[in-house]
Write an enzyme that holds these catalytic residues in place. Structure first.
Site, short mmCIF file in Angstrom:
data_model
loop_
_atom_site.label_atom_id
_atom_site.label_comp_id
_atom_site.label_asym_id
_atom_site.label_seq_id
_atom_site.Cartn_x
_atom_site.Cartn_y
_atom_site.Cartn_z
N ASP A 107 -6.87 115.55 5.34
CA ASP A 107 -5.94 115.18 4.27
C ASP A 107 -4.60 115.85 4.52
O ASP A 107 -4.51 116.88 5.20
CB ASP A 107 -6.48 115.60 2.90
CG ASP A 107 -5.89 114.76 1.76
OD1 ASP A 107 -5.14 113.81 2.07
OD2 ASP A 107 -6.17 115.05 0.60
N GLY A 108 -3.55 115.25 3.97
CA GLY A 108 -2.21 115.79 4.07
C GLY A 108 -1.52 115.72 2.72
O GLY A 108 -1.92 114.96 1.84
N GLU A 143 -0.70 113.72 6.78
CA GLU A 143 -1.94 113.02 7.11
C GLU A 143 -2.10 112.90 8.63
O GLU A 143 -3.21 113.09 9.16
CB GLU A 143 -1.93 111.62 6.49
CG GLU A 143 -1.88 111.59 4.97
CD GLU A 143 -3.23 111.82 4.31
OE1 GLU A 143 -4.21 112.09 5.03
OE2 GLU A 143 -3.31 111.70 3.07
N ASP A 165 -8.52 109.65 3.48
CA ASP A 165 -8.15 108.79 2.35
C ASP A 165 -6.84 108.05 2.59
O ASP A 165 -6.31 107.41 1.69
CB ASP A 165 -8.09 109.59 1.04
CG ASP A 165 -7.05 110.71 1.07
OD1 ASP A 165 -6.18 110.72 1.97
OD2 ASP A 165 -7.11 111.59 0.19
N HIS A 221 -9.26 111.66 -4.49
CA HIS A 221 -9.35 112.17 -5.87
C HIS A 221 -10.46 111.46 -6.66
O HIS A 221 -10.30 111.15 -7.83
CB HIS A 221 -8.01 112.02 -6.59
CG HIS A 221 -6.85 112.59 -5.83
ND1 HIS A 221 -6.65 113.95 -5.70
CD2 HIS A 221 -5.86 111.98 -5.13
CE1 HIS A 221 -5.56 114.15 -4.97
NE2 HIS A 221 -5.08 112.99 -4.61
N ASP A 231 -7.92 118.28 0.45
CA ASP A 231 -6.73 118.10 -0.36
C ASP A 231 -6.22 119.43 -0.89
O ASP A 231 -5.02 119.71 -0.86
CB ASP A 231 -7.05 117.14 -1.51
CG ASP A 231 -5.88 116.98 -2.47
OD1 ASP A 231 -4.88 116.36 -2.08
OD2 ASP A 231 -5.97 117.47 -3.62
#
Length: 243
Positions: A107-108, A143, A165, A221, A231
């Site tokens: 994640d970023g 990301e 994601d 999320h 995240d």
């Protein structure tokens, strides 16, 4: 409102469309008037304004809700979405565990997008994590960096599943980068791809792998333990980069 937010360009990338094509669909849905989001879109929480560092105002769109509305018009993401359940699993499926030697979530995050940026990966197989940040960047840069560093961590051996994601990043890794290289590192519109050096690093790492590399889109999320942890690490790294 909880959820992720995307620029019109990012929505286009997720659906293999140009930003202008997405704008046409948004206008047809009554969500956009000229260059601005409609009052109705803002009132419904489907759009909100954001600011560049120089004060320029632009609009971002609620990713999940707008994607659902686009789907109702027959505009679907370029990468199929994974089935959702009322209680998302905190571990990879049994089938994924059997097929892959290593499973990594990435994640970023960028504060303000653009702004201080963080990236992170979580090795679901070993529990190891990695993260880092830079003073200024975008969500997409975060990301991409997360994927690049996850590939470096995983190494060339063994079958790998990357869970992300970001449909934008998955599209780059699985489809677009090879096409850009074939055209001399140019996109279909003739422009040089954004963040080209990172994209080239990712493609080189993927092609150096002896094992298979698969990608799984994860709804952000939505309660997935490893996505949430990546995240949180990426956000922490962005805050640390902010100083």
């Amino acid at each position: 409102m909880a959820g992720t937010w995307s620029t019109q360009t990012e929505l286009g990338a997720a659906h293999a469309l140009t930003a202008r094509q997405v704008g046409t669909h948004l206008a047809a849905l009554g969500l956009k008037e000229g260059t601005r989001a409609s009052e109705s879109a803002v009132a419904q929480g489907l759009a909100r304004d954001a600011r560049l560092r120089d004060g320029t105002v632009f609009f971002v769109w609620h990713t999940e809700r707008v994607t659902a509305l686009l789907a109702g018009q027959g505009v679907t993401p370029a990468v199929p979405t994974a089935p959702t359940t009322s209680a998302p699993s905190s571990t990879p499926s049994a089938a994924a565990s059997r097929r892959h030697d290593k499973v990594v979530a990435t994640d970023g995050s960028a504060l303000g997008n653009p702004g201080p940026t963080g990236w992170a990966w979580v090795d679901q197989t070993t529990g190891e994590t990695g993260s880092g940040g830079l003073a200024h960047g975008t969500n997409n840069i975060g990301e991409l960096l997360a994927l690049r560093e996850a590939l470096h961590h995983a190494g060339p051996e063994g079958d790998l599943l990357v869970r992300a994601d970001s449909q934008y990043v998955i599209n780059i890794a699985t489809r677009w980068a090879v096409g850009w290289r074939r055209r001399g590192w140019r996109k279909g519109d003739g422009k040089v791809p954004e963040n080209l050096e990172i994209v080239q690093d990712i493609l080189a790492a993927l092609e150096a792998r002896a094992g298979r590399t698969d990608f799984e889109w994860v709804r952000g999320h939505a309660g997935d333990e490893h996505n949430e942890r990546a995240d949180a690490l990426a956000n922490a790294a962005a805050r640390a980069a902010h100083g």
